[in-house]
Design an enzyme around this catalytic site. Structure first.
Site, PDB file in Angstrom:
ATOM      1  N   GLU A  88     -10.776  -1.862 -67.573  1.00 33.09           N
ATOM      2  CA  GLU A  88      -9.643  -1.250 -66.856  1.00 33.09           C
ATOM      3  C   GLU A  88      -8.542  -0.846 -67.840  1.00 33.09           C
ATOM      4  O   GLU A  88      -7.356  -1.014 -67.586  1.00 33.09           O
ATOM      5  CB  GLU A  88      -9.144  -2.178 -65.745  1.00 33.09           C
ATOM      6  CG  GLU A  88     -10.264  -2.427 -64.739  1.00 33.09           C
ATOM      7  CD  GLU A  88      -9.790  -2.701 -63.339  1.00 33.09           C
ATOM      8  OE1 GLU A  88      -8.677  -2.288 -62.990  1.00 33.09           O
ATOM      9  OE2 GLU A  88     -10.569  -3.309 -62.588  1.00 33.09           O
ATOM     10  N   GLY A  89      -8.988  -0.268 -68.945  1.00 35.38           N
ATOM     11  CA  GLY A  89      -8.072   0.137 -70.012  1.00 35.38           C
ATOM     12  C   GLY A  89      -7.982  -0.950 -71.058  1.00 35.38           C
ATOM     13  O   GLY A  89      -7.614  -2.080 -70.744  1.00 35.38           O
ATOM     14  N   THR A  90      -8.336  -0.614 -72.310  1.00 40.29           N
ATOM     15  CA  THR A  90      -8.256  -1.616 -73.382  1.00 40.29           C
ATOM     16  C   THR A  90      -6.781  -1.966 -73.614  1.00 40.29           C
ATOM     17  O   THR A  90      -5.879  -1.289 -73.118  1.00 40.29           O
ATOM     18  CB  THR A  90      -8.833  -1.059 -74.692  1.00 40.29           C
ATOM     19  OG1 THR A  90      -8.023   0.058 -75.108  1.00 40.29           O
ATOM     20  CG2 THR A  90     -10.278  -0.603 -74.515  1.00 40.29           C
ATOM     21  N   GLY A 138     -16.073 -30.008 -81.414  1.00 40.70           N
ATOM     22  CA  GLY A 138     -17.452 -29.536 -81.360  1.00 40.70           C
ATOM     23  C   GLY A 138     -17.961 -29.422 -79.935  1.00 40.70           C
ATOM     24  O   GLY A 138     -18.792 -28.566 -79.621  1.00 40.70           O
ATOM     25  N   ALA A 195     -17.191   8.954 -72.422  1.00 40.78           N
ATOM     26  CA  ALA A 195     -15.819   8.995 -71.909  1.00 40.78           C
ATOM     27  C   ALA A 195     -15.387   7.602 -71.471  1.00 40.78           C
ATOM     28  O   ALA A 195     -15.662   7.173 -70.352  1.00 40.78           O
ATOM     29  CB  ALA A 195     -15.715   9.982 -70.745  1.00 40.78           C
ATOM     30  N   GLY A 196     -14.750   6.870 -72.386  1.00 45.49           N
ATOM     31  CA  GLY A 196     -14.251   5.528 -72.084  1.00 45.49           C
ATOM     32  C   GLY A 196     -12.754   5.595 -71.887  1.00 45.49           C
ATOM     33  O   GLY A 196     -12.276   5.960 -70.805  1.00 45.49           O
ATOM     34  N   SER A 197     -12.012   5.318 -72.960  1.00 46.76           N
ATOM     35  CA  SER A 197     -10.547   5.407 -72.871  1.00 46.76           C
ATOM     36  C   SER A 197     -10.122   6.828 -72.536  1.00 46.76           C
ATOM     37  O   SER A 197      -9.153   7.048 -71.802  1.00 46.76           O
ATOM     38  CB  SER A 197      -9.921   4.993 -74.205  1.00 46.76           C
ATOM     39  OG  SER A 197     -10.329   3.692 -74.547  1.00 46.76           O
ATOM     40  N   ASP A 249      -3.620   2.016 -62.151  1.00 49.35           N
ATOM     41  CA  ASP A 249      -2.251   1.483 -62.248  1.00 49.35           C
ATOM     42  C   ASP A 249      -2.080   0.252 -61.365  1.00 49.35           C
ATOM     43  O   ASP A 249      -1.264  -0.624 -61.653  1.00 49.35           O
ATOM     44  CB  ASP A 249      -1.216   2.538 -61.803  1.00 49.35           C
ATOM     45  CG  ASP A 249      -0.962   3.571 -62.894  1.00 49.35           C
ATOM     46  OD1 ASP A 249      -1.290   3.296 -64.068  1.00 49.35           O
ATOM     47  OD2 ASP A 249      -0.443   4.662 -62.564  1.00 49.35           O
ATOM     48  N   PHE A 272     -16.752   1.169 -58.547  1.00 48.12           N
ATOM     49  CA  PHE A 272     -15.848   2.215 -59.018  1.00 48.12           C
ATOM     50  C   PHE A 272     -16.505   2.884 -60.223  1.00 48.12           C
ATOM     51  O   PHE A 272     -16.651   2.261 -61.276  1.00 48.12           O
ATOM     52  CB  PHE A 272     -14.516   1.568 -59.397  1.00 48.12           C
ATOM     53  CG  PHE A 272     -13.480   2.484 -59.984  1.00 48.12           C
ATOM     54  CD1 PHE A 272     -12.699   3.292 -59.162  1.00 48.12           C
ATOM     55  CD2 PHE A 272     -13.249   2.508 -61.354  1.00 48.12           C
ATOM     56  CE1 PHE A 272     -11.715   4.117 -59.707  1.00 48.12           C
ATOM     57  CE2 PHE A 272     -12.260   3.328 -61.901  1.00 48.12           C
ATOM     58  CZ  PHE A 272     -11.502   4.132 -61.075  1.00 48.12           C
TER      59      PHE A 272
HETATM   60  C1  LIG Z   1     -18.263  -5.431 -68.583  1.00 52.44           C
HETATM   61  C2  LIG Z   1     -17.646  -4.102 -68.336  1.00 52.44           C
HETATM   62  C3  LIG Z   1     -17.385  -3.697 -67.050  1.00 52.44           C
HETATM   63  C4  LIG Z   1     -16.831  -2.446 -66.783  1.00 52.44           C
HETATM   64  N1  LIG Z   1     -16.654  -2.040 -65.502  1.00 52.44           N
HETATM   65  C5  LIG Z   1     -16.278  -0.750 -65.250  1.00 52.44           C
HETATM   66  C6  LIG Z   1     -16.268  -0.224 -63.920  1.00 52.44           C
HETATM   67  O1  LIG Z   1     -16.529  -0.945 -62.949  1.00 52.44           O
HETATM   68  N2  LIG Z   1     -15.957   1.076 -63.729  1.00 52.44           N
HETATM   69  C7  LIG Z   1     -15.649   1.899 -64.769  1.00 52.44           C
HETATM   70  O2  LIG Z   1     -15.403   3.076 -64.527  1.00 52.44           O
HETATM   71  N3  LIG Z   1     -15.644   1.430 -66.046  1.00 52.44           N
HETATM   72  C8  LIG Z   1     -15.960   0.139 -66.305  1.00 52.44           C
HETATM   73  N4  LIG Z   1     -15.986  -0.327 -67.608  1.00 52.44           N
HETATM   74  C9  LIG Z   1     -15.600   0.562 -68.688  1.00 52.44           C
HETATM   75  C10 LIG Z   1     -14.340   0.135 -69.401  1.00 52.44           C
HETATM   76  O3  LIG Z   1     -13.211   0.412 -68.625  1.00 52.44           O
HETATM   77  C11 LIG Z   1     -14.331   0.854 -70.758  1.00 52.44           C
HETATM   78  O4  LIG Z   1     -15.305   0.230 -71.551  1.00 52.44           O
HETATM   79  C12 LIG Z   1     -12.996   0.800 -71.434  1.00 52.44           C
HETATM   80  O5  LIG Z   1     -12.080   1.599 -70.739  1.00 52.44           O
HETATM   81  C13 LIG Z   1     -13.048   1.256 -72.884  1.00 52.44           C
HETATM   82  O6  LIG Z   1     -13.837   2.391 -73.078  1.00 52.44           O
HETATM   83  P1  LIG Z   1     -14.946   2.399 -74.221  1.00 52.44           P
HETATM   84  O7  LIG Z   1     -15.737   1.200 -74.041  1.00 52.44           O
HETATM   85  O8  LIG Z   1     -15.639   3.696 -74.173  1.00 52.44           O
HETATM   86  O9  LIG Z   1     -14.119   2.265 -75.566  1.00 52.44           O
HETATM   87  P2  LIG Z   1     -13.489   3.448 -76.449  1.00 52.44           P
HETATM   88  O10 LIG Z   1     -12.614   4.266 -75.569  1.00 52.44           O
HETATM   89  O11 LIG Z   1     -14.568   4.129 -77.186  1.00 52.44           O
HETATM   90  O12 LIG Z   1     -12.579   2.621 -77.437  1.00 52.44           O
HETATM   91  C14 LIG Z   1     -12.991   2.111 -78.716  1.00 52.44           C
HETATM   92  C15 LIG Z   1     -11.767   1.538 -79.394  1.00 52.44           C
HETATM   93  O13 LIG Z   1     -10.809   2.575 -79.624  1.00 52.44           O
HETATM   94  C16 LIG Z   1      -9.572   2.229 -79.057  1.00 52.44           C
HETATM   95  N5  LIG Z   1      -8.886   3.433 -78.582  1.00 52.44           N
HETATM   96  C17 LIG Z   1      -9.380   4.413 -77.772  1.00 52.44           C
HETATM   97  N6  LIG Z   1      -8.444   5.329 -77.525  1.00 52.44           N
HETATM   98  C18 LIG Z   1      -7.335   4.939 -78.187  1.00 52.44           C
HETATM   99  C19 LIG Z   1      -6.030   5.473 -78.350  1.00 52.44           C
HETATM  100  N7  LIG Z   1      -5.660   6.606 -77.713  1.00 52.44           N
HETATM  101  N8  LIG Z   1      -5.148   4.803 -79.106  1.00 52.44           N
HETATM  102  C20 LIG Z   1      -5.502   3.658 -79.717  1.00 52.44           C
HETATM  103  N9  LIG Z   1      -6.714   3.098 -79.620  1.00 52.44           N
HETATM  104  C21 LIG Z   1      -7.622   3.737 -78.866  1.00 52.44           C
HETATM  105  C22 LIG Z   1      -9.913   1.283 -77.919  1.00 52.44           C
HETATM  106  O14 LIG Z   1      -8.806   0.468 -77.581  1.00 52.44           O
HETATM  107  C23 LIG Z   1     -11.053   0.502 -78.517  1.00 52.44           C
HETATM  108  O15 LIG Z   1     -10.541  -0.527 -79.335  1.00 52.44           O
HETATM  109  C24 LIG Z   1     -16.498  -1.601 -67.871  1.00 52.44           C
HETATM  110  C25 LIG Z   1     -16.746  -2.022 -69.178  1.00 52.44           C
HETATM  111  C26 LIG Z   1     -17.311  -3.246 -69.416  1.00 52.44           C
HETATM  112  C27 LIG Z   1     -17.597  -3.650 -70.830  1.00 52.44           C
END
Ligand SMILES: Cc1cc2nc3c(=O)[nH]c(=O)nc-3n(C[C@H](O)[C@H](O)[C@H](O)COP(=O)(O)OP(=O)(O)OC[C@H]3O[C@@H](n4cnc5c(N)ncnc54)[C@H](O)[C@@H]3O)c2cc1C
Ligand SMILES: Cc1cc2nc3c(=O)[nH]c(=O)nc-3n(C[C@H](O)[C@H](O)[C@H](O)COP(=O)(O)OP(=O)(O)OC[C@H]3O[C@@H](n4cnc5c(N)ncnc54)[C@H](O)[C@@H]3O)c2cc1C
Lengths: 260, 389
Positions: free
Chosen positions: B364-366, B341, B129-131, B240, B122
C-alpha cells in the site's frame, strides 16, 4: 416455551481473591465475569431458541448494580431480555437467601424451565438450584449434558458411570447443565450492538414482595474462618516399568500402609 | 477533533482480543508454517460480523467508525498478521465501490461482502507498475455494453480466494495512466479470468498473494466505477484511506511482539535473576512500548481525519503508516533480541512477527512513497508545491 437462565456474576477466574474484615469476598477493583459454568446454561438455552423450541430466553441475576454488565454480555450472546435483582438488603446473601430471592423472582416470571449452571466459580456451593426447586415445589433435573423439551416435559441427559441416563419431569422444572453441553458461543458484533437495545429491568426486594425480615437478614450462615486448602503430598508415580514390576511396587506400597 | 477511544471502543477491543487470544493466536504458527489461507478463521470472523464493519447497516454491515475498524485490525494483528489481512483487504477492495460506486453497484455487492460470504480483492499493481501506478498497462476496451479486459496483475492479496475484485485498467492509452485509467468490478468466475500462481513469501505467509491473468475478460459496462478515466483518482483516494489499515496492522504486530517479550523476560533466568531485571532489557522494553504507543496514537489521530474527510487526510494516513511500519520493524527486531536465541527459533512467535512486520514497510505504498506523499502535503501547505503534483 419460556426459559429463564439464572446467571451469577463472579470475579474473573484468575483474579486474586481477598476477603473483607467480615470475611466476605472483596469485589472492589476485581474484574467481574459471567460465572463460566453459567455460560453453558446460556448456550443450552440459546440452542433451544435457535431450534425454535424455546420462544423466549430471559436472564435473571441477583447481584450488585455492576452485575448488569454480566446481563448485557449474556444478551450479546442472544436471548430477549433480562432482570437484575439488586437491593442493599441483599449484601452478603448466602445460598439460602439467594435461592429464596431467585425463587420469588421465578414465581413472578413463571418460566417453563429455570436453567442454571452446575456451580458458581467463586463459592462453588451447588446448592442454589436444588434450594430453588424445593422452595418452588417443582422438579429438579440436575447435571444435564443436554436439555430437551417436548410434550410438556423436560428431559436431561446425564452421564453416569456406565453410560448415560435420560431423566424426565413434567414442566415447569429447574434444570442445571454441565460443561458437556458444548462450547458457549462468542457474542457477535451485531449481538453486542443489539444487546444495548434489549430490555433490562431492575427489581428490588419490594418488587418481589419480600422484606429484609423474610430473609432473616441477608444470611442464615456466618463465615467464621477462611483457610487455603492444605497442600497434598506430591503424587508418587510409578512409570516406565514393566507391568509385573509396577504391580509389585503398588502391592508393596499398599502393604506398607497396611491397606492390604 | 477528538479521537480518544470511548467505552464502546474499549468493549470492542476486549471482545476481539478474547476471540483473537482464544481462536486466532493458537493457529498463527501453523498458518505461517503451512502458508495456508485460514479459511476457518475467515468463517469465524464472518460469523462474528467482523468483516462487515465498513458497510452500512442497510447492506448488512455494522458501519463502525474508522477508529473502531482500526482497533479491530490491531487486535487481530496482535495475534496473527495474516488473519488481520482478511478485514483489511475486505475494506481495501470495497473502498473503490464505497467511494465511486452507484447505489445499484453497492446494493448488488455489499450484502455479500458485509456478511463475509464473499471476499473482495484490490487489483492495481502490475509487474512493471508498482510505486509508479500510472505506468499500468492492462487494457480495457469498450465493446458495446461491455468492456474487454486483457493483461495481468501481480501481488494481489486474496486474488486467488476472492469472489470479486476491483481492477484498474487503461481505457485511453493516449491519455496515459493518470487520465486514461478506469476502475471495474470483476467477478472471479468471469470466463478468461485466472489466478495461476501465488508467491512464496517471507511473511504473512498464509495470505495468498496472487498473480492474475485477464484473457478477453468481458465485463458489463454497468460494472465500471465512476466515469471512464476516473480510475487513477479512485485508486489514490482508496489508498489514502486504506493504508490506515496497514498502520493498524503494524501497531498490532508490534504489540504482539512487546507482549511476548515482556512475558519471556519476566520468566527467563540468567546470572541468577530474571532477564527483565537487567536494566539493559528494561530500556529496550520501554523504547518498544513507548514508540509503539506513539505509532498507535498517530494512527488513531489519522482515523479521526478519515471520518472527518479532512482535506489533508493523506498527510495523516501516510504519516501513520510510515511511523507505524518502521516502528513495527524495529520493535519486532528488538523483541527477537530480548528473547535471545529463543527469539530466532519458530518455537516462539517473535521471529514470525519480525518477518510479518517487514511487509508493512512495503505494501500500500512503500515507506519511500509515504514520505513522498507527506512531503508533497507539506509543500502544499506552505504554498510551494511543484506545479502539476
Ligand atoms: C505481499 C504483498 C501483497 C500485496 N498486495 C497488493 C494488493 O492487494 N493489491 C495491489 O494492487 N498491490 C499489492 N501489492 C503491491 C505493493 O503495493 C507493491 O509491491 C508496492 O507498492 C511497491 O511496488 P514494487 O514492488 O513494484 O516496488 P518498486 O516500485 O519497484 O520499488 C522498488 C524500490 O524503489 C523505491 N521507489 C520507487 N519509486 C520511488 C520514488 N519515486 N522515490 C523514492 N523511492 C522510490 C521503492 O520504495 C522501493 O524501495 C502487494 C505486494 C506484496 C509484496
Ligand atoms: C466463603 C464465602 C464468602 C462469601 N462472600 C460473599 C460476599 O462477599 N458477597 C455475596 O454476595 N455473597 C457471598 N457469598 C455467598 C455466595 O457467593 C453466593 O452468593 C450464594 O451463596 C450462591 O451460592 P453459590 O455461589 O455457591 O451458588 P451455586 O449453588 O454454586 O450456584 C449454582 C447456580 O445457581 C445460579 N446462581 C447462583 N447465584 C446466583 C445469583 N446471585 N444470581 C443468579 N443466579 C445464581 C447460577 O445458575 C449458578 O450456576 C459467600 C459465600 C461463601 C461460601
Amino acid at each position: 416455551m419460556k426459559i429463564v437462565v439464572c446467571i451469577k456474576q463472579v470475579p474473573a477466574t484468575g483474579a486474586d481473591k481477598r476477603y473483607t474484615a467480615d470475611l466476605r469476598l472483596d469485589r472492589t477493583g476485581v474484574e467481574a465475569i459471567i460465572n463460566p459454568l453459567d455460560e453453558y446454561a446460556i448456550e443450552q438455552a440459546l440452542r433451544l431458541a435457535d431450534a425454535g423450541t424455546a420462544d423466549s430466553v430471559t436472564y435473571l441475576c441477583m447481584g450488585p448494580d455492576q452485575a448488569s454488565e454480566a446481563l448485557r454480555r449474556a444478551l450479546a450472546m442472544g436471548g430477549d431480555d433480562a432482570v437484575l435483582i439488586t437491593d442493599a438488603a441483599l449484601a452478603g446473601a448466602d445460598e439460602w437467601t439467594t435461592a429464596k430471592v431467585l425463587a420469588a423472582a421465578l414465581d413472578k416470571l413463571a418460566p417453563d424451565v429455570a436453567l442454571m449452571g452446575m456451580a458458581s466459580d467463586d463459592a462453588r456451593g451447588s446448592l442454589v438450584p436444588g434450594a430453588v426447586a424445593a422452595m418452588r415445589d417443582v422438579p429438579l433435573l440436575s447435571y444435564g449434558s443436554e436439555l430437551a423439551l417436548a410434550d410438556g416435559e423436560a428431559r436431561v441427559r446425564r452421564l453416569s458411570a456406565t453410560g448415560f441416563d435420560w431423566i424426565a419431569a413434567p414442566l415447569p422444572v429447574v434444570a442445571t447443565v454441565t460443561d458437556q453441553v458444548g462450547e458457549p458461543r462468542y457474542a457477535s458484533l451485531k449481538g453486542i450492538m443489539a444487546a444495548k437495545r434489549k430490555p433490562l429491568e431492575t427489581w428490588s426486594l419490594g418488587d418481589l414482595e419480600l422484606s429484609a425480615d423474610d430473609l432473616h437478614g441477608a444470611a442464615l450462615t456466618t463465615v467464621t474462618d477462611t483457610r487455603a486448602p492444605e497442600e497434598k503430598p506430591p503424587t508418587e508415580r510409578i512409570e516406565n516399568v514393566p507391568a509385573p514390576e509396577a504391580a509389585a511396587k503398588i502391592a508393596d506400597w499398599l502393604e506398607q500402609r497396611k491397606l492390604i | 477533533m477528538t479521537y480518544l477511544p470511548t467505552a464502546e471502543h474499549d468493549e470492542l477491543r476486549a471482545v476481539v482480543r478474547e476471540l483473537a487470544d482464544e481462536k486466532i493466536a493458537p493457529r498463527a504458527a501453523e498458518i505461517d508454517e503451512k502458508a495456508e489461507f485460514p479459511e476457518d478463521l475467515r468463517q469465524l470472523l464472518a460469523q462474528q460480523d467482523l468483516l462487515g464493519t465498513c458497510f452500512e447497516e442497510q447492506h448488512g454491515g455494522t458501519a463502525l467508525d474508522t477508529l473502531a475498524q482500526t482497533i479491530l485490525v490491531e487486535e487481530i494483528a496482535r495475534a496473527d498478521a495474516t488473519t488481520s489481512l482478511i478485514p483489511i483487504v475486505q475494506k481495501l477492495g470495497a473502498l473503490p465501490i464505497i467511494l465511486a460506486g452507484s447505489d445499484e453497484q453497492k446494493d448488488r455487492y455489499f450484502p455479500r461482502l458485509a456478511s463475509g460470504e464473499w471476499l473482495i480483492a484490490f487489483g492495481l499493481t502490475e509487474a512493471a507498475a508498482g510505486s509508479d501506478v500510472a505506468s499500468n498497462r492492462m487494457r480495457a476496451v469498450r465493446d458495446g455494453d461491455e468492456y474487454v479486459l486483457n493483461g495481468s496483475k501481480r501481488f494481489i492479496t486474496h486474488g486467488s480466494v476472492a469472489n470479486v475484485l476491483t481492477v484498474f485498467a487503461i481505457t485511453d492509452a493516449e491519455a496515459g495512466g493518470r487520465k486514461g485509467m478506469s476502475a471495474f468490478i470483476v467477478e472471479a468466475d468471469t470466463p478468461g479470468f485466472a489466478a495461476p500462481r501465488v508467491e512464496h513469501k517471507m511473511g504473512i505467509r498464509g495470505s495468498p498473494t496472487a498473480e492474475l491473468t485477464f484473457d478477453d475478460v468481458r465485463v458489463p459496462s454497468t460494472n465500471r466505477l465512476g466515469e471512464e478515466g476516473d480510475g487513477f483518482k479512485i485508486a489514490m483516494e482508496t489508498l489514502d484511506r486504506s493504508r490506515l489499515g496497514i498502520a493498524a496492522q503494524a501497531v498490532g504486530i508490534a504489540q504482539g511482539a512487546i507482549d511476548a517479550a515482556v512475558a519471556y523476560a519476566a520468566d527467563r533466568q540468567q546470572f541468577g535473576q530474571r532477564v527483565a531485571d537487567f536494566q539493559g532489557i528494561q530500556w529496550m522494553l520501554a523504547d518498544m512500548a513507548s514508540q509503539n504507543e506513539a505509532a498507535r496514537q498517530l494512527t488513531y489521530a489519522a482515523a479521526a481525519r478519515v471520518d472527518a474527510d479532512a482535506p489533508d487526510l493523506p498527510y495523516w494516513t501516510s504519516s501513520a503508516k510510515l511511523v507505524a511500519g518502521d516502528t513495527a520493524m524495529r520493535v519486532t527486531t528488538d523483541a527477537v533480541q530480548v528473547l535471545g536465541g529463543y527469539g530466532y527459533i519458530t518455537e516462539y512467535p517473535v521471529e514470525r512477527m519480525m518477518r510479518d512486520a517487514k511487509i508493512t514497510q512495503l505494501y500500500e505504498g512503500t515507506q519511500q512513497i509515504q514520505r513522498l506523499i507527506v512531503a508533497r502535503q507539506l509543500l502544499q501547505r506552505a504554498g510551494v508545491a511543484k506545479r502539476g503534483s
